[in-house]
Design an enzyme around this catalytic site. Structure first.
Site, PDB file in Angstrom:
ATOM      1  N   LYS A  56       0.884  -0.988   0.046  1.00  0.00           N
ATOM      2  CA  LYS A  56       0.178   0.449   0.061  1.00  0.00           C
ATOM      3  C   LYS A  56       0.851   1.237   0.513  1.00  0.00           C
ATOM      4  O   LYS A  56       0.161   2.179  -0.662  1.00  0.00           O
ATOM      5  CB  LYS A  56      -1.107   0.098   1.094  1.00  0.00           C
ATOM      6  CG  LYS A  56      -1.827  -1.411   1.388  1.00  0.00           C
ATOM      7  CD  LYS A  56      -3.131  -0.330  -0.132  1.00  0.00           C
ATOM      8  CE  LYS A  56      -4.278  -1.759   0.623  1.00  0.00           C
ATOM      9  NZ  LYS A  56      -3.812  -3.178   0.075  1.00  0.00           N
ATOM     10  N   ASP A 133     -11.420  -0.586  -0.089  1.00  0.00           N
ATOM     11  CA  ASP A 133     -10.281   0.209   0.940  1.00  0.00           C
ATOM     12  C   ASP A 133     -10.787   1.414   0.049  1.00  0.00           C
ATOM     13  O   ASP A 133      -9.443   2.231   0.451  1.00  0.00           O
ATOM     14  CB  ASP A 133      -9.049   0.472   1.251  1.00  0.00           C
ATOM     15  CG  ASP A 133      -9.052  -1.534   2.741  1.00  0.00           C
ATOM     16  OD1 ASP A 133     -10.392  -1.549   2.261  1.00  0.00           O
ATOM     17  OD2 ASP A 133      -7.856  -1.545   2.681  1.00  0.00           O
ATOM     18  N   ASP A 243      -1.250  -4.750  10.701  1.00  0.00           N
ATOM     19  CA  ASP A 243      -1.046  -3.769   9.777  1.00  0.00           C
ATOM     20  C   ASP A 243      -1.946  -3.062  11.079  1.00  0.00           C
ATOM     21  O   ASP A 243      -1.699  -1.397  10.407  1.00  0.00           O
ATOM     22  CB  ASP A 243      -0.285  -3.182   8.560  1.00  0.00           C
ATOM     23  CG  ASP A 243      -2.233  -4.356   8.187  1.00  0.00           C
ATOM     24  OD1 ASP A 243      -2.723  -4.666   8.651  1.00  0.00           O
ATOM     25  OD2 ASP A 243      -2.034  -3.801   6.748  1.00  0.00           O
TER      26      ASP A 243
END
Length: 719
Positions: A56, A133, A243
């Site tokens: 990401k 997301d 995470d």
């Protein structure tokens, strides 16, 4: 350009291999190129075949997805793709344009194709488009061009897939990538239906299971989503991801996914811890799981003789992984070798003592010798940092013992006889000079002292494990673990001192109760302060339920409650911003029951109160046929199976779900005793809270009922 039928025939012409491997898809510092190359070697050794590149925090993967890679970046990616191919690992390049792409803008689509063409020129043959997301609201231009968000995503994905020549591996991650995100359910999700109907058959779909971090993934749940997607999904498994919480790391085995899933899946990719080296267990045990065969054997070891799954034993898979990992811990890593090599040309700090090495004299302290790390140490490490939804056996035992010791402290202390209980044995009081040599004396019962000593032994084992890990030759693994093992050692030391203070020792008690403690004596930082101020840490606590902060009263409804019920109903409508819905749509039966236009059946109405006043209600009609006929067109068959109606609302200040579940359960019991065959309810899709109450408190399931507005769902349960 290939048609959908041609693509389908192409996909069915030969069975694709099962995708098994690793996705680097977490938020945080990406792995280094060297670590990724090491991953490819491990995957090849253990029988995995895929690596999905999706960090990401690689800006050009997500935030700046339009930007092409620079020559220096291109050189690194080319080398990485080549390394994967050398180890027979399918390198899948993923890109996430969903943050800000305008789907209807042809220049945006061209930029996406141009970026993927560049990566294809690097030698990459497998790709993935990720739309996870992101916000689901489309911009005005896209709303004009596409009928839904799903249509926009599918259209672009199909176009890119065909532009790239329909690669054999092409993965699509939907925005609704788990069951919890599907509205209202997986089977009724219009988003998933669009994906299943319109996404080209050669494209595989990523899915995380029931939740983002799924505790268990059942065969039934995969069969359900596969029927909607019209293809077997690829599991993006977050069971070892950390995470979302920097205080956690997971080193338990891959588990709670039956091997019966394997023939029903296209593949499994684990998205593990951010720290590279502690992922040894996660990846190793996944590889063992992937190799499980229908007859219950794997290539490595016999599995499942004591487990529910005849093909795979998480316990045995963990032991296999830890045994192999121990060899790496005990090997001198390349980092240490590089340091020695770099310093070899420098003037040594001291000469080689060789024959003149120091030997301690009589009465002097012996030279320090580090104890070697053992397999039991690694098993303890795994137990302490197991999985998101459970601790390992030793950690569970420690929590259980500490809870028992707290709860039974001084419960049965000896008062009358002159006896002191010790951790090791029961002895009469001794003279002070003898008693001083017994540091573990306590003033509790024999059972308490025995269990306290057991707890103390477990704490000492953690400290020994910490010391051995700290002296392990492979420093790279240690550095990834060091913050976590320091933290658990600190917590264990505090618990150990606390138990000793409960046993009557002065020093630990004084240390814990100091007005000016050292920083290591308490959980620090603003997060620690918040935790100490709040009554409980919420539903993230695995061992204890959060403290209840309110007392609720459930009582029968009376006519004086009519105004309060109406007030709660209107307030919740306003909360969902649908207060004007009754002006444009016919009212539901549940609405007119809440507003008092029709009364509830006798003994079928309850009111919930807290210290402020009425805060919720549940109302029911044992026979809703007459009311349904007068208000809306419903299926007669449905009312034969579900003749009774239930409805209710609770204010947002009711944070504890248990009183609502009790009210629902009580009304269902009442209607069952009245002879009802079944109960139904009707809710608007936006009323997620009540939907959760019904689905979690009992067996309510969606049912088909005619004449309902499009934003309304009917649910029923048989009695």
């Amino acid at each position: 350009m290939a048609t959908s039928t041609e693509v389908s025939e192409k996909a069915q012409s030969g069975a694709k291999r099962f995708i098994g491997g690793v996705v680097e898809g977490f938020y945080g510092r990406p792995w280094t190129m060297e670590q990724r190359t090491e991953l490819f070697k491990r995957e090849q050794k253990w029988g995995l075949n895929t690596y999905l590149y999706a960090p990401k925090d690689d800006y050009k993967h997500r935030m700046y997805w339009r930007d092409l890679y620079s020559p220096e970046e291109a050189e690194q990616l080319i080398a990485l793709i080549s390394a994967a191919q050398q180890h027979n690992i399918d390198f899948v390049y993923a890109i996430s344009p969903g943050l800000d792409i305008t789907f209807s803008n042809r220049k945006e689509v061209a930029a996406l194709k141009r970026k993927l063409d560049q990566v294809r020129d690097f030698g990459c043959n497998s790709f993935s488009l990720l739309f996870d997301d992101i916000e689901t609201e489309m911009c005005p231009a896209d709303k004009q061009a596409f009928s839904s968000f799903a249509h926009a995503q599918v259209a672009i994905t199909n176009e890119v897939f065909q532009h790239l020549g329909e690669p054999s591996t092409f993965l699509f991650c939907p925005t609704d990538y788990c069951a919890a995100f599907c509205t209202p359910t997986v089977t009724q999700s219009s988003y998933l239906h669009t994906v299943g109907d319109e996404l080209l058959p050669g494209i595989d779909v990523l899915w995380t299971g029931p939740k983002v971090v799924s505790h268990k993934i059942s065969v039934e749940s995969i069969e359900e989503v596969s029927s909607i997607l019209k293809r077997a999904p690829v599991i993006w498994d977050n069971i070892h991801a950390n995470d979302y919480d920097p205080q956690r790391i997971f080193m338990g085995p891959y588990k709670d996914r039956p091997t019966e899933l394997i023939p029903k899946l296209r593949g499994v990719l684990t998205n593990p811890n951010c720290e590279f080296y502690p992922n040894f267990v996660a990846i190793h045990t996944l590889a063992t799981w992937c190799k499980a065969s229908a007859d219950g054997a794997t290539k490595d070891v016999e599995m499942g003789d004591e487990e529910q799954d005849p093909c795979y034993s998480p316990h045995k898979a963990l032991t296999l992984a830890l045994t192999d990992w121990l060899e790496e811990f005990l090997s001198t890593d390349q980092l240490t070798a590089c340091v020695k090599k770099d310093s070899s040309d420098e003037e040594p700090m001291q000469t080689d003592l060789g024959e003149h090495s120091y030997v301690p004299g009589p009465g002097e302290n012996p030279l320090y010798t580090a104890e070697p790390l053992t397999l039991d140490d690694l098993k303890l490490l795994s137990d302490l940092f197991y999985l998101p939804y459970e601790y390992g056996p030793t950690a569970k035992s420690m929590l259980h013992e500490l809870d028992w010791l707290k709860g039974h402290s001084h419960a049965a202390a000896v008062k009358s006889d002159q006896v002191t209980f010790h951790f090791d044995k029961l002895v009469p009081f001794d003279p002070p000079e003898i008693e001083a040599r017994r540091p573990f004396a306590c003033c509790q019962t024999a059972e308490w002292c025995s269990r306290a000593r057991h707890f103390d032994d477990m704490c000492e084992a953690v400290v020994r494990m910490f010391n051995r890990l700290s002296n392990a030759p492979n420093r790279r693994i240690l550095y990834d673990l060091y913050n976590y093992i320091c933290d658990i050692k600190s917590g264990v030391n505090l618990a150990q001192a606390y138990v000793k203070s409960l046993g009557g020792l002065g020093k630990p008690s004084a240390q814990l109760m100091s007005d000016d403690p050292e920083p290591w004596g308490f959980r620090g930082g603003l997060s620690g302060e918040f935790q100490r101020m709040l009554p409980g840490h919420g539903n993230r606590d695995l061992y204890k339920h959060p403290h209840k902060t309110s007392v609720y009263c459930i009582r029968p409804y009376c006519t004086e409650d009519k105004m309060d019920v109406q007030r709660i109903f209107v307030k919740m409508q306003q909360e969902r911003q649908i207060e004007d819905a009754s002006m444009t749509e016919p009212p539901l039966i549940s609405d007119i029951l809440s507003t008092g236009e029709i009364p509830p059946s006798p003994q079928c109405a309850l009111v919930l109160e807290d210290d402020i006043g009425p805060c919720g209600y549940m109302l029911a009609l044992t026979d809703a046929k007459a009311a349904a006929t007068s208000i809306q067109d419903t299926s007669g068959r449905v009312l034969e199976d579900f003749p009774s109606l239930i409805t209710g609302q609770v204010l947002p200040r009711v944070t504890d779900p248990s009183p609502v579940k009790r009210m629902i359960g009580q009304l269902l019991s009442t209607m069952r005793s009245c002879g009802s065959r079944g109960v139904f309810c009707m809710l608007r899709h936006s009323d997620r809270r009540m939907l959760d109450f019904y689905t979690e408190s009992s067996s309510f399931q969606p049912i088909k009922m005619g004449g309902l507005p499009p934003d309304v769902i009917a649910m029923g349960t048989s009695l």
